[in-house]
Design an enzyme around this catalytic site. Sequence first.
Site, PDB file in Angstrom:
ATOM      1  N   LYS A  30       0.751  -1.240   0.029  1.00 62.03           N
ATOM      2  CA  LYS A  30      -0.144  -0.178   0.086  1.00 62.03           C
ATOM      3  C   LYS A  30       0.842   1.388  -0.055  1.00 62.03           C
ATOM      4  O   LYS A  30       0.612   2.184  -0.878  1.00 62.03           O
ATOM      5  CB  LYS A  30      -0.901  -0.070   1.229  1.00 62.03           C
ATOM      6  CG  LYS A  30      -1.678   1.217   1.514  1.00 62.03           C
ATOM      7  CD  LYS A  30      -2.879   1.501   0.356  1.00 62.03           C
ATOM      8  CE  LYS A  30      -3.407   2.763   0.674  1.00 62.03           C
ATOM      9  NZ  LYS A  30      -4.337   3.496  -0.385  1.00 62.03           N
TER      10      LYS A  30
ATOM     11  N   LYS B 196       0.728  11.483   5.666  1.00 61.02           N
ATOM     12  CA  LYS B 196       1.104  10.394   6.707  1.00 61.02           C
ATOM     13  C   LYS B 196       1.738   9.070   5.743  1.00 61.02           C
ATOM     14  O   LYS B 196       2.705   8.400   6.321  1.00 61.02           O
ATOM     15  CB  LYS B 196      -0.159   9.676   7.453  1.00 61.02           C
ATOM     16  CG  LYS B 196      -0.166   8.425   8.113  1.00 61.02           C
ATOM     17  CD  LYS B 196      -1.250   7.748   8.225  1.00 61.02           C
ATOM     18  CE  LYS B 196      -2.111   7.641   6.924  1.00 61.02           C
ATOM     19  NZ  LYS B 196      -3.104   6.517   6.955  1.00 61.02           N
TER      20      LYS B 196
HETATM   21  P1  NAD Z   1     -11.531   9.539   7.869  1.00 54.52           P
HETATM   22  O1  NAD Z   1     -10.559  10.643   8.630  1.00 54.52           O
HETATM   23  O2  NAD Z   1     -12.398  10.141   6.956  1.00 54.52           O
HETATM   24  O3  NAD Z   1     -12.191   8.501   8.561  1.00 54.52           O
HETATM   25  C1  NAD Z   1     -11.494   7.965   9.656  1.00 54.52           C
HETATM   26  C2  NAD Z   1     -12.637   7.636  10.922  1.00 54.52           C
HETATM   27  O4  NAD Z   1     -12.209   7.097  12.050  1.00 54.52           O
HETATM   28  C3  NAD Z   1     -13.032   9.027  11.682  1.00 54.52           C
HETATM   29  O5  NAD Z   1     -14.519   9.076  11.338  1.00 54.52           O
HETATM   30  C4  NAD Z   1     -12.845   8.972  12.947  1.00 54.52           C
HETATM   31  O6  NAD Z   1     -13.737   9.702  13.969  1.00 54.52           O
HETATM   32  C5  NAD Z   1     -12.526   7.620  13.128  1.00 54.52           C
HETATM   33  N1  NAD Z   1     -11.988   7.240  14.358  1.00 54.52           N
HETATM   34  C6  NAD Z   1     -10.756   7.635  14.620  1.00 54.52           C
HETATM   35  N2  NAD Z   1     -10.253   6.913  15.974  1.00 54.52           N
HETATM   36  C7  NAD Z   1     -11.216   6.077  16.257  1.00 54.52           C
HETATM   37  C8  NAD Z   1     -11.403   5.309  17.414  1.00 54.52           C
HETATM   38  N3  NAD Z   1     -10.434   5.008  18.157  1.00 54.52           N
HETATM   39  N4  NAD Z   1     -12.774   4.585  17.442  1.00 54.52           N
HETATM   40  C9  NAD Z   1     -13.498   4.819  16.511  1.00 54.52           C
HETATM   41  N5  NAD Z   1     -13.304   5.424  15.523  1.00 54.52           N
HETATM   42  C10 NAD Z   1     -12.154   6.139  15.371  1.00 54.52           C
HETATM   43  O7  NAD Z   1     -10.348   8.575   7.166  1.00 54.52           O
HETATM   44  P2  NAD Z   1     -10.683   7.809   5.787  1.00 54.52           P
HETATM   45  O8  NAD Z   1     -10.448   8.694   4.505  1.00 54.52           O
HETATM   46  O9  NAD Z   1     -11.976   7.012   5.910  1.00 54.52           O
HETATM   47  O10 NAD Z   1      -9.381   7.063   5.794  1.00 54.52           O
HETATM   48  C11 NAD Z   1      -9.334   5.814   6.766  1.00 54.52           C
HETATM   49  C12 NAD Z   1      -7.898   4.936   6.428  1.00 54.52           C
HETATM   50  O11 NAD Z   1      -8.307   4.465   5.171  1.00 54.52           O
HETATM   51  C13 NAD Z   1      -6.667   5.781   6.666  1.00 54.52           C
HETATM   52  O12 NAD Z   1      -5.591   4.964   7.004  1.00 54.52           O
HETATM   53  C14 NAD Z   1      -6.474   6.373   5.021  1.00 54.52           C
HETATM   54  O13 NAD Z   1      -5.124   6.148   4.792  1.00 54.52           O
HETATM   55  C15 NAD Z   1      -6.961   4.802   4.383  1.00 54.52           C
HETATM   56  N6  NAD Z   1      -7.114   5.410   2.864  1.00 54.52           N
HETATM   57  C16 NAD Z   1      -8.065   6.374   2.591  1.00 54.52           C
HETATM   58  C17 NAD Z   1      -8.480   6.540   1.398  1.00 54.52           C
HETATM   59  C18 NAD Z   1      -9.379   7.848   0.930  1.00 54.52           C
HETATM   60  O14 NAD Z   1      -9.745   7.863  -0.264  1.00 54.52           O
HETATM   61  N7  NAD Z   1     -10.131   8.645   1.609  1.00 54.52           N
HETATM   62  C19 NAD Z   1      -8.247   5.563   0.269  1.00 54.52           C
HETATM   63  C20 NAD Z   1      -7.397   4.496   0.505  1.00 54.52           C
HETATM   64  C21 NAD Z   1      -6.979   4.189   1.919  1.00 54.52           C
END
Ligand code: NAD
Length: 297
Positions: free
Chosen positions: A173, A248
């Site tokens: 990734k 990150k």
């Molecule tokens: P985001 O910030 O939209 O969502 C993360 C969620 O996690 C938030 O709603 C937050 O409140 C919640 N959270 C944090 N700590 C928590 C806990 N202890 N208990 C419960 N909830 C908790 O992020 P995202 O865009 O959904 O990304 C999530 C992961 O996926 C990241 O690692 C990111 O790098 C990866 N990712 C994102 C994308 C994208 O296009 N957004 C694509 C591939 C991978």
Amino acid sequence: MQIAFIGLGNMGGPMAINLHKAGHTVKAFDLSKDACAKVAAEGLAIAATAEDAVQGAEAVVSMLPASQHVEGLFLGRDGAAGLLQRIAKGALIIDSSTIAAATSQKVAKAAQAAGIAFIDAPVSGGTGGAIAGTLTFMVGGSDADLERARPLLEKMGANIFHAGAVGAGQTAKICNNMLLGILMIGTSEAIALGVANGLDPKVLSEIMRRSSGGNWALEKYNPFPGVHENAPASKNYAGGFGTDLMLKDLGLAQENAMAVKASTPLGGMARALYAMHSSSGQGGADFSSVIQCFLKR
Ligand code: NAD
């Protein structure tokens, strides 16, 4: 199957909804009330705490921002017990967050000691892929654990790759996202150069998309507003993949490169550019807003 889903953000929300639509019993939890409300509106049950969500779950899917969140959730933090003490023996954890491979391995080892299976299964495909259920999963873990996870992964994604042992999904990734971070900057530079010369960004983008510069950003995620109706650029860079999340991932890539003495000069430069962009107040905006560093005002 009874599934706990923790982390209902831009990615986790639609992924949890797809599992629910496939007929699974999903108990979802997020620290954000707004995130919970969005999935509750689709008929999913919301748990009051993460501990409640995992009660009786055969599988636990997590989709959290970074290493510290995953480690804190499963292993505990500030003296509080982690979820590993609450998840039933024999259950399977699927962590789809993008985090350090070393953290995946640490959590997997503790899970194994508690009789719980663990795979890292980070994803690619963006929020569009999460909604459509067409994500690409990059899995690290045993063959047997991947086969257990497969029926669930198939409801959220279209491509499932087995990268190797626990942590290998994360390594694949960050290689992919280092490339994505670099190509978004290159695409932004090229469009900004054309626009500075009076070219129409839509016409230029189409020319490059069909030429040797064609890439994923030009196909699906154009950084210039108005070129792709559904891309974050056309929604004031809201939703999508945050600049700070890209930062990150590029940091993880650089840490990894240092550990194995790999040469990743463009990855390093890309990290520095996204860091500058974040410091200018754009950390929460979609990463394609990096084009603002190049457009003339
Ligand atoms: P985001 O910030 O939209 O969502 C993360 C969620 O996690 C938030 O709603 C937050 O409140 C919640 N959270 C944090 N700590 C928590 C806990 N202890 N208990 C419960 N909830 C908790 O992020 P995202 O865009 O959904 O990304 C999530 C992961 O996926 C990241 O690692 C990111 O790098 C990866 N990712 C994102 C994308 C994208 O296009 N957004 C694509 C591939 C991978």
